[in-house]
Design an enzyme around this catalytic site. Structure first.
Site, PDB file in Angstrom:
ATOM      1  N   LYS A   1     -14.688  16.703  41.539  1.00  0.00           N
ATOM      2  CA  LYS A   1     -15.797  17.524  42.020  1.00  0.00           C
ATOM      3  C   LYS A   1     -16.626  17.678  41.046  1.00  0.00           C
ATOM      4  CE  LYS A   1     -14.550  21.780  42.088  1.00  0.00           C
ATOM      5  NZ  LYS A   1     -15.003  22.358  40.919  1.00  0.00           N
ATOM      6  N   THR A   2     -15.996  17.748  39.631  1.00  0.00           N
ATOM      7  CA  THR A   2     -16.821  18.293  38.659  1.00  0.00           C
ATOM      8  C   THR A   2     -17.796  17.090  38.309  1.00  0.00           C
ATOM      9  OG1 THR A   2     -15.454  19.892  37.887  1.00  0.00           O
ATOM     10  CG2 THR A   2     -16.989  19.221  36.287  1.00  0.00           C
TER      11      THR A   2
ATOM     12  N   ASP B   1     -21.309  25.427  43.312  1.00  0.00           N
ATOM     13  CA  ASP B   1     -19.790  25.388  43.035  1.00  0.00           C
ATOM     14  C   ASP B   1     -18.896  26.123  43.947  1.00  0.00           C
ATOM     15  OD1 ASP B   1     -17.596  23.545  42.354  1.00  0.00           O
ATOM     16  OD2 ASP B   1     -17.697  24.269  40.088  1.00  0.00           O
ATOM     17  N   GLU B   2     -17.616  25.726  44.260  1.00  0.00           N
ATOM     18  CA  GLU B   2     -16.504  26.516  44.811  1.00  0.00           C
ATOM     19  C   GLU B   2     -17.184  27.108  45.993  1.00  0.00           C
ATOM     20  OE1 GLU B   2     -13.669  25.608  44.265  1.00  0.00           O
ATOM     21  OE2 GLU B   2     -13.368  25.385  41.847  1.00  0.00           O
TER      22      GLU B   2
ATOM     23  N   ARG C   1      -1.547  21.287  41.990  1.00  0.00           N
ATOM     24  CA  ARG C   1      -1.634  21.296  40.466  1.00  0.00           C
ATOM     25  C   ARG C   1      -0.903  20.457  39.726  1.00  0.00           C
ATOM     26  NH1 ARG C   1      -6.041  22.765  41.039  1.00  0.00           N
ATOM     27  NH2 ARG C   1      -5.750  22.259  42.996  1.00  0.00           N
TER      28      ARG C   1
ATOM     29  N   GLN D   1      -8.812  25.103  49.790  1.00  0.00           N
ATOM     30  CA  GLN D   1      -8.540  26.001  48.476  1.00  0.00           C
ATOM     31  C   GLN D   1      -9.207  27.296  48.588  1.00  0.00           C
ATOM     32  OE1 GLN D   1      -8.075  23.596  45.000  1.00  0.00           O
ATOM     33  NE2 GLN D   1      -9.041  21.841  46.138  1.00  0.00           N
TER      34      GLN D   1
END
Length: 775
Positions: A32-33, A224-225, A615, A255
């Protein structure tokens, strides 16, 4: 365009779709980043002025990382020109420029949570209401909820349903408390964190010319998010993007785990309703985790009804199965985890920083800390008291805040008699009452003590002390005009006697407080150097204080050495570790008893489980206990329903024989147990057990206890349990797995057993109290 090389097909589409609304559904570990940063770089490379790009993130760390990546593609100058940062930092920047529209000074103070709580406590005290009914933290949370849902004071009093609900809750005065709190903040020239969103909404709604100005400036918006945005953030973004609609939101509905902070999952679920022409790109390849971990996570999250259907996959190695450990207690659980970390550290040469222990609530940490310390395993607990929340740090910062904003009454009340200078609470109350009755700031009274002295009713000694204090503050303000932040702060710390006062306490705690002051001063030096190196740097005290106010509540990312990470699942979001232990998988603990009464709440708990599992890069462990201490009593626990939702082909029980004994009453669906479980490494084959039994009459000569063939465990309640024999494998709720080597005594009340535990070594136990479980 070398920066586009290496992007997969979906990533390439997300990066190169520049015009119109775009929703990027980014599965866990899908890059994503990288997509966000490359998309911004691609916009600039294609002629978009970086001043026209707004990128909103949820952490300063994410913004900094993205800027550094972008700079490598387009150059440092263009990267610096971007409006990029957290929602709060960007909106604070806008409010600094436009604060006059709302009647605030441009140098308004930003109150952190503790500052806001102190103001509210004073309001409640001044109103003479019952603080046991109107508990400040609870009231502040309610006010925060109001603000994030754009319920202003006026809106509250125009909403009969809200007022009736508070009346039923025996809190009919909460609206008036809200009003007084808002008035106090305004009078102090201060905004709390929620105001940064609320006031930006007010600014853009009430003043169309301001909205038009920033719509023209921010022609390309990236968020973002997006699944974590609240209603207030959603409306600001929607308003700013409404002219050009070049908006790109990146997120993952699977998420969305922050509803308790006001996050609204429907912001992302309804994006296509807001922008019917929006392009949707799904990033489904997970580059982080093994296939087994990704597939197991997919199976669990598929149970949720509210979601975008995605086919997240991994092309990494298949990887190990997820290991499940059933413990007798929280101590047993912690001992297993610490022993396993120790083993993997030694046998697989894993660094301690490769490991993370994730839990649902902070209260679970104690047992793990105890167990890790026993094995001398270094660890760090995340989410503890942050540096800037420590008292001595906040005291010095309060001195500095008053230099920037004299009307900051919260800062003033904190320092006016600290360290003690004879200006007691009675004097302070007289000042407050006098200032309020004359409708003037306290600082105006202090500026004109000679004029107001006769009316204050204070003796000459007190007047002199007040005058000396305020003269010192004024001297610091004069110094601030010519000296840097560090030199001013050092002078404040010395002349106020703060350092001297702290140094008088030579206990370890006192020394630590002095070191904290020193570290704060060190950070100022770093701040000055950093600002000196960047274009348009602002080394002012005001900017330094704003950076602190907007900093994360988590501990400093800098850490010494390699340490195991302990943190709540919420704090783990966005992080990754080679080995993850997801602990406390029990009903009413995870899913939480407080968050599983509705389908919506349960689905968020399941998303939390999904976040925790994803994670892990290489190995994942699930643990749960059959009993825990609660309020000083041992209570039975039931395995989490989420365990039953993981397909059996993805998991492997570390102690399957024991699991089989409890399969019918464990609460776990039978389909998660392998029909023929693999032999656990803690167990010897049955033939070896028989050999031990045949040789029990020939113990080594060093043993001093007399061998006894069998014994009954008598637990503390007096009830009889199963028979224990020499050679038996047993489990203890604190020491773990062991082997009984000798038994001594015939009286059931006094039978002793020598047990060699794999983790704790040899122990001599009284069976009456040991509660050994035969395996």
């Amino acid at each position: 365009m070398d920066y586009l090389k290496g992007l997969n097909e979906a990533q390439f589409e997300a990066v190169t779709t520049l015009q119109g609304p775009l929703m990027v559904l980014a599965g866990a570990g899908s890059g994503k980043t990288r997509v966000l940063t490359m998309r911004i770089a691609h916009l600039i490379t294609n002629g978009v002025d970086p001043f026209n790009i707004l990128a909103l993130t949820f952490t300063n760390k994410a913004a900094k990382e993205m800027k550094e990546r972008i700079a490598k593609v387009v150059g440092v100058s263009d990267a610096r020109s971007l409006w990029m940062g957290t929602f709060h930092s960007v909106f604070a920047r806008i409010l600094r420029s436009e604060a006059h529209y709302l009647g605030y000074p441009s140098n308004f103070t930003i109150y952190d949570a503790q500052d806001a709580l102190n103001v509210l406590k004073k309001v409640i005290k001044d109103m003479n209401v019952d603080a046991e009914i109107y508990k400040p933290k609870k009231v502040l949370a309610r006010i925060s909820q109001y603000k994030n849902n754009l319920i202003t004071v006026n809106a509250y009093f125009n909403n009969p349903e809200l007022m009736e609900a508070d009346e039923r809750a025996n809190m009919r005065l909460i609206g008036e408390i809200y009003r007084k709190y808002v008035e106090a903040c305004f009078k102090n020239g201060a905004m709390d964190f929620d105001d940064l969103l609320l006031k930006t909404n007010e600014l853009l709604t009430r003043f169309p010319e301001v909205l038009a100005k920033y719509q023209d400036r921010f022609r390309y918006i990236l968020v973002d998010e997006y699944q974590d945005t609240n209603h207030s953030q959603y409306l600001i973004v929607k308003a700013l993007a409404s002219k050009f609609e070049n908006i790109c939101v990146v997120g993952d509905d699977a998420q969305s785990i922050y509803s308790f902070r006001g996050a609204n999952i429907y912001n992302i679920l309804n994006f296509k309703k807001d922008y019917p022409d929006a392009v949707t790109v799904s990033l489904e390849q997970n580059y982080r985790s093994t296939q087994n971990i990704v597939d197991a996570a997919n199976v669990v999250i598929s149970k949720n009804l509210q979601q975008f259907k995605k086919n997240v996959f991994s092309e990494n190695e298949v990887g190990e199965k997820i290991k499940v450990y059933r413990s007798l207690s929280d101590a047993d659980e912690a001992n297993f985890v610490s022993a396993n970390i120790f083993e993997l550290h030694n046998t697989q040469q894993r660094k301690f920083s490769d490991f993370a222990i994730l839990y649902r609530t902070n209260s679970q940490t104690r047992a793990f800390e105890d167990a890790l310390r026993k094995k001398n395993i270094p660890y760090r607990v995340y989410g503890g008291l942050s540096f800037y929340q420590r008292k001595e740090v906040k005291d010095l910062l309060a001195y500095l805040r008053i230099l920037v904003n004299e009307n900051d009454s919260e800062a003033l009340s904190r320092i006016i008699n600290y360290p003690a200078r004879g200006i007691g609470e009675t004097t302070q109350n007289k000042l407050i009452v006098f200032a309020d009755s004359h409708n003037v700031p306290i600082t105006q009274v202090l500026d004109n003590l000679g004029f107001y002295a006769p009316q204050l009713g204070l003796n000459n000694g007190i007047i002199t002390k007040l005058g000396d204090f305020w003269a010192m503050i004024k001297a610091f303000q004069v110094m601030l005009k010519t000296e840097n932040v560090y030199d001013v702060a050092m002078e404040v710390a010395k002349r106020s006697s703060l350092i001297k006062f702290l140094k008088e306490d030579q206990t370890p705690e006192g020394i630590s407080r002095v070191e904290n002051i020193q570290e704060l001063l060190n950070s100022m030096q770093g701040f000055i150097e950093e600002q000196r190196q960047i274009e348009d740097g602002d080394p002012s005290l005001s900017n330094f204080l704003e950076n602190i106010a907007l900093s994360s509540d988590t501990q400093n990312d800098k850490d010494e050495g390699e340490k195991v990470s302990l943190m709540t699942i919420h704090l783990s979001k966005g992080l990754e570790f080679p080995v993850v232990y997801l602990v406390g998988l029990e009903e009413n603990l995870f899913p939480s008893f407080m968050s599983s009464s509705t389908r919506e709440e349960l689905e968020e708990e399941r998303r939390l489980f999904y976040v925790a599992l994803t994670r892990a890069e290489k190995q994942a462990y699930f643990t749960y206990a059959v009993s825990r201490f609660q309020w000083g009593k041992i209570t039975d626990s039931e395995p989490s329903r989420f365990l039953s939702e993981v397909d059996s082909k993805y998991i492997e029980f570390i102690n399957p024989m024991l699991e089989a004994r409890f399969v019918n009453n464990s609460g776990i669906n039978s389909n998660i147990f392998d029909e023929r479980p693999s032999e656990p490494r803690f167990f010897k084959k049955k033939e070896e057990k028989k050999t031990l039994e045949r040789n029990i009459n020939n113990p080594p000569p060093k043993k001093t206890l007399k061998p006894v063939a069998t014994a009954k465990i008598i637990n503390p309640s007096g009830s009889s349990s199963e028979n224990i024999e020499v050679g038996d494998k047993v489990r203890h709720d604190r020491f773990g797995i062991g082997e009984v080597t000798f038994l001594d005594g015939t009286d059931p009340q006094n039978i002793k057993a020598k047990v060699i535990f794999s983790n704790e070594g040899e122990k001599n136990l009284i069976l009456k109290f040991a509660k050994l479980t035969k395996i």
